[in-house]
Design a protein around this motif. Structure first.
Motif, mmCIF file in Angstrom:
data_model
loop_
_atom_site.group_PDB
_atom_site.id
_atom_site.type_symbol
_atom_site.label_atom_id
_atom_site.label_comp_id
_atom_site.label_asym_id
_atom_site.label_seq_id
_atom_site.Cartn_x
_atom_site.Cartn_y
_atom_site.Cartn_z
ATOM 1 N N GLU A 128 0.827 -1.209 0.000
ATOM 2 C CA GLU A 128 0.000 0.000 0.000
ATOM 3 C C GLU A 128 0.865 1.263 0.000
ATOM 4 O O GLU A 128 0.580 2.226 -0.718
ATOM 5 C CB GLU A 128 -0.917 -0.009 1.219
ATOM 6 N N ILE A 129 1.933 1.263 0.807
ATOM 7 C CA ILE A 129 2.836 2.413 0.849
ATOM 8 C C ILE A 129 3.516 2.600 -0.503
ATOM 9 O O ILE A 129 3.658 3.729 -1.004
ATOM 10 C CB ILE A 129 3.871 2.232 1.971
ATOM 11 N N ALA A 130 3.950 1.500 -1.118
ATOM 12 C CA ALA A 130 4.596 1.584 -2.428
ATOM 13 C C ALA A 130 3.653 2.176 -3.467
ATOM 14 O O ALA A 130 4.057 3.000 -4.298
ATOM 15 C CB ALA A 130 5.069 0.203 -2.860
ATOM 16 N N ALA A 131 2.384 1.770 -3.435
ATOM 17 C CA ALA A 131 1.412 2.289 -4.398
ATOM 18 C C ALA A 131 1.107 3.759 -4.137
ATOM 19 O O ALA A 131 0.961 4.548 -5.082
ATOM 20 C CB ALA A 131 0.124 1.469 -4.319
ATOM 21 N N ALA A 132 1.040 4.156 -2.883
ATOM 22 C CA ALA A 132 0.667 5.526 -2.549
ATOM 23 C C ALA A 132 1.760 6.519 -2.901
ATOM 24 O O ALA A 132 1.474 7.651 -3.308
ATOM 25 C CB ALA A 132 0.333 5.623 -1.062
ATOM 26 N N LEU B 142 -2.992 0.848 -7.634
ATOM 27 C CA LEU B 142 -2.580 2.140 -8.180
ATOM 28 C C LEU B 142 -3.792 2.925 -8.680
ATOM 29 O O LEU B 142 -4.808 2.339 -9.070
ATOM 30 C CB LEU B 142 -1.588 1.934 -9.319
ATOM 31 N N PRO B 143 -3.712 4.261 -8.677
ATOM 32 C CA PRO B 143 -4.829 5.067 -9.197
ATOM 33 C C PRO B 143 -5.098 4.762 -10.664
ATOM 34 O O PRO B 143 -4.195 4.343 -11.392
ATOM 35 C CB PRO B 143 -4.335 6.508 -9.007
ATOM 36 N N PRO B 144 -6.337 4.964 -11.120
ATOM 37 C CA PRO B 144 -6.626 4.747 -12.549
ATOM 38 C C PRO B 144 -5.755 5.644 -13.419
ATOM 39 O O PRO B 144 -5.365 6.747 -13.034
ATOM 40 C CB PRO B 144 -8.111 5.120 -12.663
ATOM 41 N N MET B 145 -5.459 5.180 -14.613
ATOM 42 C CA MET B 145 -4.635 5.953 -15.535
ATOM 43 C C MET B 145 -5.420 7.141 -16.083
ATOM 44 O O MET B 145 -6.618 7.037 -16.360
ATOM 45 C CB MET B 145 -4.154 5.075 -16.695
ATOM 46 N N SER B 146 -4.726 8.255 -16.247
ATOM 47 C CA SER B 146 -5.313 9.399 -16.935
ATOM 48 C C SER B 146 -5.191 9.183 -18.444
ATOM 49 O O SER B 146 -4.476 8.283 -18.909
ATOM 50 C CB SER B 146 -4.608 10.687 -16.522
#
Length: 506
Positions: A208-212, A238-242
């Motif tokens: 989770e820390i790595a993704a944030a 990971l957040p959705p891609m823009s």
């Protein structure tokens, strides 16, 4: 007679315009290609001649010269077959004068006149939009990919006969349109989920820390402890891609040739897992005309290196630049090309050659010298660039029966909230995420309290942390605070960040 067409070729991940000139003069029948072509381009004369004849057009008699300008840029691939064939037909006066004007044309020809898919159509469409070429003719298999770019009329053709009819105005083929929003809506289906991983609470927290914060992660544990399973679920956190990220990622895969025919945008974050026998050119890019490697194909996603010590040492060392700068520069005698490489590195390794060091259920057969040699395959500078070192212990049967853990969607919401906090600081920090904070931003946003500074000083004295390791600790602490919704660092944030330096411990 002279005829001209415009095409494009990839140079790095960008497209470079190529002017295709065809001249038919008196002389013995022959067809020569000039302009620094490679073998595939030279062989196009046979494909073009067969395709023109089999499509019902008379092949011109006389000496045919094909010039690909600029002449000092090496041309490769079969993407010039279609523009060359149309220019030959136009030079033979079987197309209206000026029919090829305003078109940017790419495509490979089969001997029967069919048009096959080529690499780099998305880059060509981006260049066409910026250069004012509003009409783009590509193979039908590449039409969806190119149509993602707004402001360009993309026509997909299946054959040379159809292409000639389109440029002559005899046939009207509707431009291809793509609903970008629908592509993103379908991206969330069919994913793996973090809830499928039983136990491993500490490793999930590190994930989770790595993704944030976009931090690099190294997992150390015995075989079968779930390291690969955890790594494959990082993209779901990971957040959705823009749209911009999707175009960047798709462009790299298009130039590389790994984009599936008929597909549009890559809307899921890529996950690349090369085998440990990969070469340095395969990992970071290379070749006579450099092509992107795995680290660039993982741009905006995850690069997973399983069995990290099994990779050749010189292969791992070339990762230093992309991990530090987010791009890789490939230099050759003809010039240097830069490929984007903003990815999150996730690596996995065993604690020793046999894999069972520290495992109470299995006896380790390795000597201390063998363990030191095994761990010594990873250099200190490389480990310094990996923010999180976490131990992944073997799970007992009772833990494997646990179900209903926190899923990827819930963790992703916290990650998105933390990324939004980082985005609000972007105007001042200049970084998309905490892993890319510069020295000035580090001093401004990662200032630890007095008690935490004492803790860091003790860790430096006892563990021998380098200056780079200390900055990594502060960046991780900043991400931990962001996940908690705090603006200021606390001693607990720094203590947890120091805990993720397992391989720095004596």
């Amino acid at each position: 007679m002279l005829a001209r067409a415009v095409s494009a070729t990839p140079v790095g991940v960008d497209a470079h315009p190529i002017e295709v000139e065809v001249d038919i003069a008196r002389g013995l029948p022959a067809m020569n290609t000039v302009g620094l072509p490679d073998a595939a381009v030279k062989e196009s004369r046979d494909r073009v001649k067969a395709a023109i004849s089999n499509s019902g057009f008379p092949f011109p008699e006389g000496r045919i010269t094909v010039n690909l300008a600029p002449a000092d840029l090496r041309k490769e691939g079969a993407r010039f077959d279609l523009p060359v064939a149309l220019a030959v037909i136009a030079a033979g006066r079987h197309l209206p004068k000026g029919a090829l004007s305003g078109w940017l044309i790419l495509g490979e020809l089969a001997l029967d006149g069919r048009v096959k898919a080529v690499r780099g159509c998305l880059s060509a469409a981006l260049w066409a939009r910026d250069a004012g070429h509003h009409r783009l003719m590509v193979p039908a298999a590449n039409a969806t990919e190119a149509a993602v770019v707004a402001g360009v009329e993309v026509v997909g053709v299946d054959s040379l006969t159809q292409a000639a009819a389109v440029v002559a105005g005899e046939v009207v083929v509707p431009p291809v349109t793509v609903d970008v929003a629908s592509l993103f809506q379908s991206a969330a289906t069919g994913e793996v989920d973090l809830a499928e991983v039983a136990g491993q609470t500490a490793a999930k927290r590190a994930l989770e820390i790595a993704a944030a914060g976009g931090h690099n992660l190294l997992m150390v544990g015995p075989p079968g402890s779930g390291k690969t399973m955890l790594a494959r679920r990082l993209p779901t956190l990971l957040p959705p891609m823009s749209v911009e990220e999707a175009v960047e990622t798709t462009r790299i895969h298009s130039v590389h040739g790994s984009l599936a025919p008929g597909s549009g945008l890559i809307t899921r974050r890529p996950f690349r897992a090369p085998h440990h026998s990969i070469s340095d050119a395969g990992l970071v890019g290379g070749g006579t005309i450099p092509h992107p490697g795995e680290v660039s194909l993982a741009h905006n996603g995850v690069l997973f290196l399983d069995e990290l010590p099994e990779f050749h040492r010189h292969v791992l060392e070339v990762l230093r630049q992309p991990l530090e700068e987010g791009e890789i520069c490939v230099a050759r005698a003809t010039g240097a090309l830069t490929f984007p490489a903003h990815c999150t590195l996730v690596a996995a390794m065993n604690p020793c050659p046999c894999g069972f060091s520290g495992d109470p259920a299995h006896e380790c057969l390795c000597t201390p010298a063998q363990v030191r040699k095994y761990l010594g395959r990873l250099s200190g500078p490389l480990l310094d660039r990996i923010d999180l070192h976490v131990e992944v212990a073997a799970q007992r049967y009772a833990a494997l029966k646990e179900t209903g853990g926190e899923g990827s969607a819930a963790v992703r919401e916290r990650v998105i909230a933390a990324r939004r906090r980082q985005e609000r600081r972007r105007s001042e920090s200049g970084a998309h995420c905490n892993a890319h904070l510069g020295p000035q931003a580090l001093g401004r946003f990662c200032q630890p309290p007095a008690a935490a500074e004492t803790l860091i000083a003790t860790a430096v004295d006892r563990l021998g942390l380098s200056a780079r390791s200390v900055t990594r600790v502060l960046k991780v602490a900043r991400t931990i605070a962001d996940l908690a919704g705090r603006d200021d660092l606390e001693t607990g944030d720094v203590a947890e960040a120091l805990h993720y330096r397992t391989l720095d411990h004596p």
